[in-house]
Scaffold this active site. Structure first.
Site, PDB file in Angstrom:
ATOM      1  N   ASP A  26       0.777  -1.212   0.092  1.00 24.21           N
ATOM      2  CA  ASP A  26       0.113   0.053   0.040  1.00 24.21           C
ATOM      3  C   ASP A  26       1.007   1.265   0.002  1.00 24.21           C
ATOM      4  OD1 ASP A  26       1.060   0.059   2.500  1.00 24.21           O
ATOM      5  OD2 ASP A  26      -0.842  -0.001   3.512  1.00 24.21           O
ATOM      6  N   ASP A  30       4.931  -0.828   7.499  1.00 25.93           N
ATOM      7  CA  ASP A  30       4.095  -1.561   8.605  1.00 25.93           C
ATOM      8  C   ASP A  30       4.905  -2.316   9.652  1.00 25.93           C
ATOM      9  OD1 ASP A  30       4.810  -3.813   7.052  1.00 25.93           O
ATOM     10  OD2 ASP A  30       3.075  -3.129   5.619  1.00 25.93           O
ATOM     11  N   ASP A 201       6.147  11.643  23.989  1.00 28.90           N
ATOM     12  CA  ASP A 201       6.246  12.846  23.334  1.00 28.90           C
ATOM     13  C   ASP A 201       5.842  14.045  23.753  1.00 28.90           C
ATOM     14  OD1 ASP A 201       6.299  13.697  20.346  1.00 28.90           O
ATOM     15  OD2 ASP A 201       4.113  14.287  21.183  1.00 28.90           O
ATOM     16  N   GLU A 270      10.661  13.329  25.777  1.00 30.13           N
ATOM     17  CA  GLU A 270      10.863  14.543  24.995  1.00 30.13           C
ATOM     18  C   GLU A 270      10.649  15.751  25.514  1.00 30.13           C
ATOM     19  OE1 GLU A 270       9.739  16.053  20.273  1.00 30.13           O
ATOM     20  OE2 GLU A 270       8.357  15.350  21.878  1.00 30.13           O
TER      21      GLU A 270
END
Length: 538
Positions: A26, A30, A201, A270
């Site tokens: 696609d 993945d 994050d 982070e």
């Protein structure tokens, strides 16, 4: 677990899964692609893999806008694939670290879908909502990193909601204890699946100032971009109130308490604040918060020995209890092979030297996929851009797509990344630096990377040792790494011109079995060729 502190001095290889390896045709990488490449990763000599988000998402910010924290987006695979990935990585003694995006969700997350409906539903205060000013304007002057006000009007509630990033990424209200509990429950879901840690994050963005006070203006001469364009209005403020609030420290303790129930797991935060080094030290202090801190301090354009030394020494003087993690590249900034090149052209000798430099600093190391190949920043035409950040600020800032293009594995179509048209175009210059070709070249940057990382594992001083910088003129950076009575001298020439330096210590053994050792010693004078480096014990 044999070594619950495996993460100290570890080399962590960051995978951006969309661009690593596509197996289902696609055009998007993945989890199966990562599984298929674990032997390659193992041969790099790294200790762990950090995988950027693969959770269910509308992909407005390519996975950093999560709509289901406990499931895999179908483009990446499914939970069975993830279980296999964990098992196969652990067979090779590779740890798995996954991204957790805790400060905000997607606007399609069920929590937000309910919260936005009214001001009195069960989740009405799960996000940061505020009334308009009398004239209908936003509640305060806070700005979004991606451009414009950090507030979006929601007609169903008749209020604004906060989004520090895209409008599709509403911020959770961590002042609500139910939110904190739900977030931690999602984190624990992955701990039970066997992950070895989390890269958290924007972790200092969880809390906002409850009084919604305005951020003060920043003088023009102090506007510096850290992962964002300097003409972005976001740089016009001191961000004192929309992130890095004191209440966040208690949440860091909650995260640590949860991870302590799973020995050997690690939290890497982070951090991007007005003083990121101070925040890193604070968030890793006391042994009851994060294990490691990670910031943008060496992801800038400054490539002087003075800047690198000052940055590391400043953190060393502040982070007396925690553990640093350093990086030169990631999925948010221009690749270092271009960014720190004098003419934006990749120089293989410089790439090899930077690998050795990063791997020699005190702390753990994050290496971004393709860094081992010496990939420079790819040129992406405007019509091919996917990053909303780049689309908004084009042409002054071209966004993050140039560092996110597909990994080049071979000379085949699409560089062996996919049988279909990739989600971002493959760079022709990257194809020339593909994995297959470099594995066949004894002098390639990939071979040098493998050699250095395997050698580093045999050097306790580089993994756990203290660091002390040595006075040298520009462009040479030098320091000692010492551990249990052994000291390694590390010298690096950051320029392409040769340099001579007088040594103040007499080396015992020159580590010239390593191809990175390109300097020569005559008497007490060390000569380093352009982008040369040199290691010795004393």
């Amino acid at each position: 677990m044999a070594n619950p502190q495996w993460w100290k001095g570890a080399v962590i290889y960051q995978i951006y899964p969309r661009s690593f390896q596509d197996t289902n045709g696609d055009g998007i990488g993945d989890l199966r692609g990562i599984i298929n490449r674990l032997d390659y990763i193992n041969d790099l000599g790294v200790d762990a893999v950090w995988i950027s988000p693969f959770f269910k998402s509308p992909m407005k910010d390519f996975g950093y806008d999560i709509s289901d924290y406990r499931d895999i987006d179908p483009i990446f695979g499914n939970l069975n694939d993830f279980d296999e990935l964990i098992a196969e990585a652990h067979k090779r003694d590779i740890k798995i670290i996954i991204d957790q995006v805790l400060s905000h969700t997607s606007d399609q997350h069920p929590w937000f879908v309910q919260s936005r409906q009214s001001q009195d539903n069960e989740m009405s205060d799960w996000y940061v909502w505020a009334d308009a000013n009398e004239d209908g304007t936003q509640p305060n002057n806070w700005l979004s990193i991606f451009g414009g006000p950090a507030w979006q009007w929601e007609p169903r509630r008749g209020q604004y909601y906060l989004h520090n990033f895209l409008t599709e990424q509403p911020d959770l209200n961590f002042h609500n204890p139910d939110v904190r509990k739900a977030v931690l429950d999602n984190v624990e879901f992955w701990l039970k699946k066997g992950v070895d840690g989390f890269r958290l994050d924007a972790i200092n963005f969880c809390y906002h100032d409850a009084q919604l006070r305005d951020n003060p203006a920043k003088p023009k001469e102090k506007r510096q971009g850290r992962g964002f364009s300097e003409d972005n209005p976001y740089a016009f403020q001191y961000h004192y109130y929309n992130n890095t609030q004191p209440e966040n420290l208690e949440f860091m303790r909650d995260i640590r308490a949860l991870l302590d129930k799973y020995p050997g797991t690690v939290a890497l935060g982070e951090i991007s604040s007005e003083d990121s080094l101070a925040t890193m030290a604070e968030y890793t202090s006391g042994g009851d918060k994060l294990h490691m801190g990670y910031s943008f301090e060496l992801l800038t354009n400054d490539y002087s020995s003075e800047y690198i030394r000052t940055t590391v020494e400043t953190l060393e003087s502040r982070m007396l209890e925690g553990w640093p993690c350093w990086a030169f590249s990631n999925h948010d900034v221009e690749r270092v092979a271009s960014r720190w090149s004098s003419d934006n052209q990749v120089k293989p000798l410089q790439v090899k030297m930077l690998t050795a430099l990063l791997g020699s600093l005190r702390g753990s190391v994050c290496m971004y996929q393709g860094e081992e190949l010496g990939l420079g920043e790819a040129s992406v035409a405007f019509e091919d851009l996917q990053d909303p950040y780049g689309i908004t600020f084009w042409p002054n800032f071209k966004g993050r797509d140039g560092c996110r293009t597909p990994m080049p594995w071979s000379q085949q179509d699409n560089a062996g990344f996919s049988d279909a048209k990739p989600w971002l175009p493959v760079s022709d210059t990257h194809t020339q630096r593909n994995v297959t070709s470099q594995l066949a070249d004894a002098n390639s940057t990939l071979k040098a990377y493998q050699e250095f990382m395997q050698w580093r594992r045999t050097q306790p001083s580089l993994i756990e040792g203290d660091i002390r910088f040595i006075d040298t003129p520009e462009p040479v950076l030098a320091f000692e790494r010492s551990h249990q009575g052994e000291t390694v001298l590390c010298y690096f020439n950051l320029s392409e011109s040769a340099a001579e330096i007088a040594l103040h210590s007499t080396p015992n053994v020159i580590l010239d079995s390593l191809s990175h050792v390109t300097g020569s010693l005559e008497g007490n004078t060390l000569t380093l060729p352009g982008f040369g480096c040199w290691f010795a014990t004393i």
